[in-house]
Design a protein around this motif. Structure first.
Motif, mmCIF file in Angstrom:
data_model
loop_
_atom_site.group_PDB
_atom_site.id
_atom_site.type_symbol
_atom_site.label_atom_id
_atom_site.label_comp_id
_atom_site.label_asym_id
_atom_site.label_seq_id
_atom_site.Cartn_x
_atom_site.Cartn_y
_atom_site.Cartn_z
ATOM 1 N N TYR B 95 0.825 -1.206 0.000
ATOM 2 C CA TYR B 95 0.000 0.000 0.000
ATOM 3 C C TYR B 95 0.864 1.262 0.000
ATOM 4 O O TYR B 95 0.451 2.309 -0.512
ATOM 5 N N VAL B 98 1.192 2.651 -3.385
ATOM 6 C CA VAL B 98 0.067 3.493 -3.816
ATOM 7 C C VAL B 98 0.231 4.898 -3.235
ATOM 8 O O VAL B 98 0.071 5.906 -3.927
ATOM 9 N N GLU B 102 1.078 8.647 -5.156
ATOM 10 C CA GLU B 102 0.242 9.843 -4.983
ATOM 11 C C GLU B 102 0.984 10.950 -4.232
ATOM 12 O O GLU B 102 0.359 11.917 -3.777
ATOM 13 N N ASP B 391 -1.903 -0.607 -8.070
ATOM 14 C CA ASP B 391 -3.191 -0.503 -8.776
ATOM 15 C C ASP B 391 -3.627 -1.858 -9.323
ATOM 16 O O ASP B 391 -4.811 -2.195 -9.310
ATOM 17 N N GLY B 394 -4.891 -3.899 -6.546
ATOM 18 C CA GLY B 394 -6.205 -3.361 -6.164
ATOM 19 C C GLY B 394 -7.302 -3.788 -7.121
ATOM 20 O O GLY B 394 -8.435 -4.040 -6.705
ATOM 21 N N SER B 395 -6.961 -3.923 -8.391
ATOM 22 C CA SER B 395 -7.981 -4.299 -9.381
ATOM 23 C C SER B 395 -8.364 -5.772 -9.289
ATOM 24 O O SER B 395 -9.363 -6.190 -9.865
ATOM 25 N N LEU B 426 -5.569 -0.939 -17.771
ATOM 26 C CA LEU B 426 -5.629 -0.333 -16.435
ATOM 27 C C LEU B 426 -4.440 0.586 -16.189
ATOM 28 O O LEU B 426 -4.591 1.731 -15.741
ATOM 29 N N LYS B 429 -4.607 3.760 -18.265
ATOM 30 C CA LYS B 429 -5.607 4.710 -17.766
ATOM 31 C C LYS B 429 -5.089 5.496 -16.574
ATOM 32 O O LYS B 429 -5.425 6.652 -16.378
ATOM 33 N N ARG B 430 -4.294 4.827 -15.715
ATOM 34 C CA ARG B 430 -3.820 5.476 -14.507
ATOM 35 C C ARG B 430 -2.633 6.360 -14.816
ATOM 36 O O ARG B 430 -1.974 6.873 -14.025
#
Lengths: 307, 430
Positions: B95, B98, B102, B391, B394-395, B426, B429-430
């Motif tokens: 995590y 992630v 960000e 990600d 997470g998906s 995916l 897109k991110r």
């Protein structure tokens, strides 16, 4: 043209604050003001903020700048086959659970609306599934339907020899869907039961006696006396349960991965894929759908609306 | 009179200035510490550590924020969006990727703490796992960890004429020999559910065959011959496991009640094994084909970006304090046997060495710690640690792929091709 009996508002402008408070409308607004402020803070503001978010691509970090993407989030949802699949599954899930839980609740309430021994104990036991935390019930069901050592497969396979190979209850999309519906009906019927029992106890017994004298059978008594009497409660139960089931997440998410209802789709979008803008757009779409459904349902259940 | 007034005003201003200085000196700072130890006894340990820290650091207050593990990531996201992230957060290395993507982590502050502790104090492989994508920084200060592999009952295997499996084929031979569905006995407890555990378990087989989700350039490499071999083998191995989607609950139950003699599980199975009294009969094997691949997760204490200087300093002091030998030992011993120490400061601590659970497993306890050197994770290629892996996890694309071929009996090449497309989309897109 104002009717003669209606007090003119013009002179009120010249009155002092104390006197103006005495007018009914102003007084009502003062009384309503705290609730209106609370409503604005807790309902209107989040709705407007959510609407605003739905047009943005949002990073998790608020210090990074948001990006205005116009209708992209909405278009992304409306062009996603997964969304329509979830919508379809949710429609059936909601319809079956509302129908099932309301029907079972009404049936049990009719059965319990009479004198018998241990009535209070029995009533308490009926609401047990409703008051127990979801997580405990979910684990109990997962154990019951476990492929290896679940009691359901043991009874069905080892004891009654109904099947050679134990079914994979929560792995097959069909049986998973049936089980989550069954779980929800069993878990939520006590709410309908309590509501119906309360209204059933207010119906005048003499109406049934009069109907019996007129030769009415059981169905006719239910249709002509019980149903009209419980209609306001029925409408409330159906509408509330429909809203709650439409937005359901925890029960289904905890039970299985094979039933992708909208609540799960929304959760995954927001918290697994971290796509907060799309999740906000999705909640706006869901709000629109449920709003229309409730309006239609109200007209259907109560043809005269609030009148 | 004017002179008197001037003197009086000067005196008052001086007093005010001095008071201001004094105020600044004793000004206190409060930081929040978000952790997942919600159990009463664990909270007591953490609160006690906080109290000790506050006594040693007057003016610094730490407010604990315990959050249920299930709601942890959701809470991080909502707090991050509202700009109210606690200064110190307990987080897994997964995590943390992630969060780092960000820009929610104060890399510089984290690096300062690690430098202060001394990188040499961490066991081999530990700091490699928490590296940022560019490999230059760390996403958190590692405090405890767990590893996952294949646990087996030594005596049961020995009685059947088997020893510890050294490669895939040996593993399959053992699990096949123990599989008797008519008697409800199976060879191995293998994760097959659409869950993170399944992705972690499958990653061990894929990585031991040289298959990874990314190549060194960051391209998605799911649909490759190596991955196909790994998924094909996992499908075969799953025929010797309990039917249906197996997750934490099913696997632990099956191993503990003797339905399976082997299970893929983390070190969090060890306290139960200790309680049942067969600690000496337990062996640990690592999926091995072209190389060994242990799965491991590092729990770090990280410092979030956007704090004031005072809060940042307080956070650094607090994590440094938590990493001290006695304090980190108390943290690790909140889950004795399950949570593994990551620094020599803990393994050299007599409290850890003399803990009854740790002692019960004998040399295995230290062997497990040293396995961090063999930890391989999806998304980590050479010195690079691709943050998009967070990600992808997470998906649930990878666990759904494994579930489709093991429980759903879907075709391996077709499923791989489909997942390759899905994951590529995916990431783009991110």
């Amino acid at each position: 043209m104002k009717p003669a009996c209606q007090p003119s508002l013009l002179p009120a402008k010249r009155l002092s604050l104390g006197k103006r408070l005495k007018t009914d409308t102003a007084f009502a607004w003062y009384l309503l003001a705290p609730s209106m402020v609370l409503l604005a803070l807790l309902v209107v503001y989040p709705m407007v903020a959510n609407l605003q978010l739905s047009f943005l691509q949002l990073p998790l970090n608020p210090r990074l700048s948001d990006r205005f993407v116009g209708l992209d989030n909405y278009l992304s949802i409306l062009s996603d086959p997964e969304f329509y699949h979830s919508l379809w599954v949710t429609f059936w899930y909601t319809a079956l659970v509302v129908l099932g839980s309301t029907g079972v609740g009404l049936g049990v309430a009719l059965f319990f609306n009479r004198e018998f021994r241990f009535r209070k104990t029995a009533r308490s036991l009926v609401i047990l599934s409703y008051v127990t935390p979801s997580i405990s019930l979910v684990f109990a069901w997962k154990y019951m339907f476990n492929s290896g050592y679940g009691i359901v497969n043991w009874v069905g396979g080892d004891l009654l020899h109904l099947f050679d190979q134990a079914p994979l209850w929560f792995d097959n999309p069909g049986s998973s869907f049936a089980l989550v519906v069954l779980f929800a009906v069993w878990r939520y019927f006590p709410y309908a039961f309590i509501s119906f029992l309360a209204i059933l106890q207010t119906i005048d017994k003499s109406l049934y006696e009069a109907a019996e004298m007129d030769g009415a059978n059981l169905w006719q008594k239910f249709r002509m006396i019980t149903l009209p009497a419980i209609m306001p409660v029925l409408a409330t139960v159906v509408i509330l349960r429909a809203i709650w089931m439409f937005y359901m997440f925890a029960d289904v998410y905890l039970l299985t991965n094979k039933v992708n209802i909208l609540g799960v789709y929304l959760y995954k979008t927001a918290f697994a894929l971290n796509d907060l803008g799309k999740a906000a757009a999705l909640s706006v779409v869901l709000f629109g759908i449920i709003f229309i459904v409730i309006l239609l349902a109200r007209k259907r259940v109560t043809p005269h609306g609030n009148n | 009179m004017n002179k008197k007034n001037t003197l009086l005003i000067s005196a008052l201003l001086s007093a005010l200035a001095l008071t201001g200085c004094d105020d600044k000196k004793t000004e206190s700072v409060t930081i929040e510490f978000m952790h997942s130890s919600v159990e009463q006894e664990r909270q007591a340990v953490i609160n006690d550590l906080i109290q000790k820290f506050e006594q040693q650091n007057p003016g610094v207050h730490v407010k604990p924020v315990p959050v249920e593990e299930d709601a942890y990531n959701t809470k991080v996201i909502t707090l991050a969006r509202s700009g109210a992230l606690p200064a110190v957060i307990e987080t897994s290395h997964d995590y943390a990727k992630v969060m780092d993507k960000e820009q929610l982590i104060d890399r510089e502050a984290v690096n300062d703490v690690i430098t202060g502790i001394g990188a040499d104090n961490f066991y081999d492989g530990v700091l490699r796992i928490v590296k940022t994508e560019d490999g230059a920084s760390a996403t958190g200060v590692p405090i405890s960890g767990w590893i996952q592999g294949i646990w087996y009952r030594k005596q049961q295997l020995a009685d059947a004429g088997f020893s510890e499996p050294q490669n895939w084929q040996q593993l399959l031979s053992i699990t096949t020999a123990f599989t008797h569905p008519d008697q409800k006995k199976f060879g191995i407890g293998l994760p097959t559910a659409e869950s993170v555990m399944t992705e972690q378990s499958f990653s061990q087989f894929a990585l031991s065959n040289g298959a990874n989700v990314f190549d060194a350039n960051g391209a998605i490499t799911i649909d490759t011959p190596e991955m196909q071999q790994a998924l094909g083998f996992y499908q075969q191995l799953a025929k010797t496991t309990l039917p249906g989607s197996n997750d934490i609950m099913e696997i632990k139950d099956a191993f503990m009640n003797g339905t399976v003699p082997m299970a893929v599980y983390s070190t969090y199975i060890l306290p139960a094994i200790y309680s049942e009294g067969f600690a000496q009969d337990i062996g640990f094997a690592v999926p091995t084909e072209k190389s060994q691949a242990v799965y491991g997760t590092i729990t770090s204490l990280t410092i979030t970006a956007g704090q004031t200087d005072a809060q940042r300093d307080a956070a650094k002091k607090f994590i440094t304090f938590m990493e001290q030998s006695d304090n980190a030992t108390r943290w690790v011993l909140m889950s004795p046997g399950a949570a593994l120490p990551l620094t020599k400061l803990v393994t050299s601590n007599s409290d850890w060495q003399n803990n009854p659970v740790v002692k019960a497993f004998g040399p295995l306890s230290m062997e497990l710690v040293q396995q961090f050197a063999n930890v391989q994770v999806f998304g980590s290629v050479g010195e690079k640690n691709f943050t998009s892996m967070g990600d992808i996890t997470g998906s649930a694309a990878l666990s759904e792929m494994v579930n489709a071929v093991t429980v759903g009996n879907k075709d391996v090449p077709a499923t791989l091709a489909q997942t390759q497309g899905r994951v590529t989309n995916l990431v783009q897109k991110r």
